[in-house]
Design a protein around this motif. Structure first.
Motif, PDB file in Angstrom:
ATOM      1  N   GLY A  43       0.801  -1.220   0.000  1.00  0.00           N
ATOM      2  CA  GLY A  43       0.000   0.000   0.000  1.00  0.00           C
ATOM      3  C   GLY A  43       0.828   1.262   0.000  1.00  0.00           C
ATOM      4  O   GLY A  43       0.355   2.310   0.447  1.00  0.00           O
ATOM      5  N   THR A  44       2.060   1.186  -0.511  1.00  0.00           N
ATOM      6  CA  THR A  44       2.932   2.364  -0.500  1.00  0.00           C
ATOM      7  C   THR A  44       2.701   3.272  -1.699  1.00  0.00           C
ATOM      8  O   THR A  44       2.648   4.485  -1.562  1.00  0.00           O
ATOM      9  CB  THR A  44       4.406   1.934  -0.445  1.00  0.00           C
ATOM     10  OG1 THR A  44       4.644   1.265   0.793  1.00  0.00           O
ATOM     11  CG2 THR A  44       5.348   3.130  -0.555  1.00  0.00           C
ATOM     12  N   ARG A  69       0.832  -0.870  -6.237  1.00  0.00           N
ATOM     13  CA  ARG A  69       0.103  -1.840  -5.414  1.00  0.00           C
ATOM     14  C   ARG A  69       0.549  -3.274  -5.732  1.00  0.00           C
ATOM     15  O   ARG A  69      -0.270  -4.155  -6.045  1.00  0.00           O
ATOM     16  CB  ARG A  69      -1.408  -1.698  -5.617  1.00  0.00           C
ATOM     17  CG  ARG A  69      -1.958  -0.348  -5.173  1.00  0.00           C
ATOM     18  CD  ARG A  69      -3.467  -0.311  -5.282  1.00  0.00           C
ATOM     19  NE  ARG A  69      -4.005   1.002  -4.996  1.00  0.00           N
ATOM     20  CZ  ARG A  69      -4.299   1.473  -3.784  1.00  0.00           C
ATOM     21  NH1 ARG A  69      -4.081   0.713  -2.736  1.00  0.00           N
ATOM     22  NH2 ARG A  69      -4.795   2.691  -3.626  1.00  0.00           N
ATOM     23  N   LEU A  93       1.046   6.936  -2.140  1.00  0.00           N
ATOM     24  CA  LEU A  93      -0.383   7.009  -1.857  1.00  0.00           C
ATOM     25  C   LEU A  93      -0.664   7.961  -0.694  1.00  0.00           C
ATOM     26  O   LEU A  93       0.177   8.166   0.182  1.00  0.00           O
ATOM     27  CB  LEU A  93      -0.916   5.616  -1.543  1.00  0.00           C
ATOM     28  CG  LEU A  93      -0.871   4.616  -2.702  1.00  0.00           C
ATOM     29  CD1 LEU A  93      -1.459   3.275  -2.274  1.00  0.00           C
ATOM     30  CD2 LEU A  93      -1.615   5.146  -3.922  1.00  0.00           C
ATOM     31  N   PRO A  94      -1.870   8.551  -0.664  1.00  0.00           N
ATOM     32  CA  PRO A  94      -2.226   9.494   0.408  1.00  0.00           C
ATOM     33  C   PRO A  94      -2.063   8.927   1.811  1.00  0.00           C
ATOM     34  O   PRO A  94      -1.714   9.662   2.738  1.00  0.00           O
ATOM     35  CB  PRO A  94      -3.691   9.815   0.102  1.00  0.00           C
ATOM     36  CG  PRO A  94      -3.811   9.651  -1.375  1.00  0.00           C
ATOM     37  CD  PRO A  94      -2.914   8.488  -1.706  1.00  0.00           C
ATOM     38  N   SER A  95      -2.290   7.635   1.991  1.00  0.00           N
ATOM     39  CA  SER A  95      -2.172   7.040   3.328  1.00  0.00           C
ATOM     40  C   SER A  95      -0.754   7.156   3.870  1.00  0.00           C
ATOM     41  O   SER A  95      -0.552   7.316   5.080  1.00  0.00           O
ATOM     42  CB  SER A  95      -2.601   5.571   3.298  1.00  0.00           C
ATOM     43  OG  SER A  95      -1.833   4.843   2.346  1.00  0.00           O
ATOM     44  N   VAL A  96       0.249   7.090   2.982  1.00  0.00           N
ATOM     45  CA  VAL A  96       1.641   7.257   3.407  1.00  0.00           C
ATOM     46  C   VAL A  96       1.907   8.714   3.764  1.00  0.00           C
ATOM     47  O   VAL A  96       2.542   9.019   4.786  1.00  0.00           O
ATOM     48  CB  VAL A  96       2.609   6.761   2.315  1.00  0.00           C
ATOM     49  CG1 VAL A  96       4.052   7.090   2.686  1.00  0.00           C
ATOM     50  CG2 VAL A  96       2.448   5.258   2.109  1.00  0.00           C
ATOM     51  N   GLU A 119      -0.180  10.826   4.891  1.00  0.00           N
ATOM     52  CA  GLU A 119      -0.831  11.111   6.165  1.00  0.00           C
ATOM     53  C   GLU A 119       0.043  10.723   7.351  1.00  0.00           C
ATOM     54  O   GLU A 119      -0.021  11.348   8.414  1.00  0.00           O
ATOM     55  CB  GLU A 119      -2.170  10.371   6.226  1.00  0.00           C
ATOM     56  CG  GLU A 119      -3.225  10.981   5.305  1.00  0.00           C
ATOM     57  CD  GLU A 119      -4.451  10.092   5.149  1.00  0.00           C
ATOM     58  OE1 GLU A 119      -4.476   9.004   5.789  1.00  0.00           O
ATOM     59  OE2 GLU A 119      -5.360  10.471   4.404  1.00  0.00           O
ATOM     60  N   GLU A 120       0.867   9.711   7.172  1.00  0.00           N
ATOM     61  CA  GLU A 120       1.798   9.300   8.223  1.00  0.00           C
ATOM     62  C   GLU A 120       2.954  10.286   8.366  1.00  0.00           C
ATOM     63  O   GLU A 120       3.500  10.458   9.460  1.00  0.00           O
ATOM     64  CB  GLU A 120       2.361   7.915   7.905  1.00  0.00           C
ATOM     65  CG  GLU A 120       1.362   6.780   7.979  1.00  0.00           C
ATOM     66  CD  GLU A 120       1.227   6.210   9.382  1.00  0.00           C
ATOM     67  OE1 GLU A 120       1.970   6.639  10.281  1.00  0.00           O
ATOM     68  OE2 GLU A 120       0.366   5.335   9.570  1.00  0.00           O
ATOM     69  N   THR A 141      -0.289  14.167  -4.841  1.00  0.00           N
ATOM     70  CA  THR A 141       0.726  14.383  -3.798  1.00  0.00           C
ATOM     71  C   THR A 141       1.015  15.870  -3.637  1.00  0.00           C
ATOM     72  O   THR A 141       1.073  16.399  -2.519  1.00  0.00           O
ATOM     73  CB  THR A 141       2.017  13.629  -4.147  1.00  0.00           C
ATOM     74  OG1 THR A 141       1.774  12.228  -4.068  1.00  0.00           O
ATOM     75  CG2 THR A 141       3.150  13.987  -3.193  1.00  0.00           C
TER      76      THR A 141
END
Length: 295
Positions: free
Chosen positions: A6-7, A11, A166-169, A171-172, A205
């Motif tokens: 999920g980076t 995918r 990805l946005p999830s990364v 966000e971290e 991004t």
């Protein structure tokens, strides 16, 4: 057991022990983890380079100019740019470069060791750590863990990235990131696909980083386009790129840098300086801060 990474937008779906497209993430026990971070259980990360650089080298022109920053590189990348300027570390790992499976001649630092080294260099003008040289976000967990410690010490975190994440990364990472330079390789979806990338992912991004935070918590961003003859040097494409950046913010600095023959494009001549100056003049119709590099 198969697992999906999920980076980034690739995918990758990987079998146990299989590496992803980036060559820097691996399926271990059904979980996708960074190959070169904590592989021996010591919480250390295998690095390819470390140096105290001028902040302008990142390149960042409008973020703490005149300062210096401890810069580190790792291994791997999720793009395949034929003109890569750092292909020795982005397109392989230490086992290929050093000729041994473990890469034992490389520097290995835990987040605490890196933070301690950054702090020790304050007296030399160091403001923090820049994650750079290869694509740092293929090992984003190490970036996050280091960035948390550095933020607690009042030091800065700078990320130099291709933006294919990805946005999830993000966000971290964004809560601990002070500045980013994001590569905008070109402004053509088909050309991005030739690099193994995705234009819409990079645009998202840039949007996300630009919009993050308020006041002192904002993430400063600058963009870089390496101008490659015959690839992304048309006036029409540059005009489209500049107009899109301006639609976000006319004040975002854009660096136009000069290509030099490297890797699979070693037979090409360098970008003519005249091309850079012409494209810069065109971009300045939309943007307030266009800078030239390597001229």
């Amino acid at each position: 057991m198969k697992a999906t990474c999920g980076t980034c937008f690739h995918r990758c779906v990987l079998e146990e022990g299989q590496k992803g497209f980036c060559r820097a993430r691996v399926n271990r026990g059904g979980k996708l983890v960074p190959l070169y971070y904590d592989r021996d259980g010591t919480q250390g990360c295998t690095l390819s380079a470390i140096a105290l650089d001028p902040i302008e080298k990142k390149p960042l022109a409008r973020f703490m100019p005149g300062s210096r920053i401890l810069s580190i590189g790792g291994w791997g990348c999720n793009l395949r740019c034929a003109f890569c300027q750092n292909h020795e570390i982005s397109q392989c790992g230490p086992e290929q470069v050093l000729g041994n499976e473990e890469g034992t001649d490389c520097l290995v630092l835990t987040p605490r060791q890196l933070a301690a080294q950054a702090l020790s260099l304050r007296k030399m003008g160091n403001i923090g750590v820049a994650y750079t040289y290869n694509e740092p976000l293929v090992t984003w967990e190490y970036v996050r863990d280091c960035a948390k410690l550095l933020r607690n010490e009042g030091m800065k975190n700078v990320i130099v990235t291709n933006g294919c994440v990805l946005p999830s990364v993000l966000e971290e990472l964004l809560p601990y990131t002070d500045a980013m330079n994001i590569d905008l390789k070109c402004f053509s979806a088909s050309s991005y696909r030739k690099l193994g990338g995705d234009l819409e992912t990079v645009k998202e991004t840039i949007r996300m980083c630009h919009d993050y935070g308020h006041g002192s918590s904002r993430c400063h961003i600058e963009l870089t386009t390496l101008v490659v003859p015959g690839f992304n040097d048309s006036e029409a494409e540059m005009a489209e790129e500049a107009a899109w950046i301006a639609s976000l913010d006319k004040n975002i600095p854009l660096h136009l840098t000069r290509f030099f023959p490297r890797w699979h494009m070693a037979d090409r001549p360098p970008t003519p300086v005249e091309t850079l100056t012409r494209l810069a003049a065109l971009s300045r119709r939309e943007l307030k801060d266009v800078l030239l590099g390597n001229v």
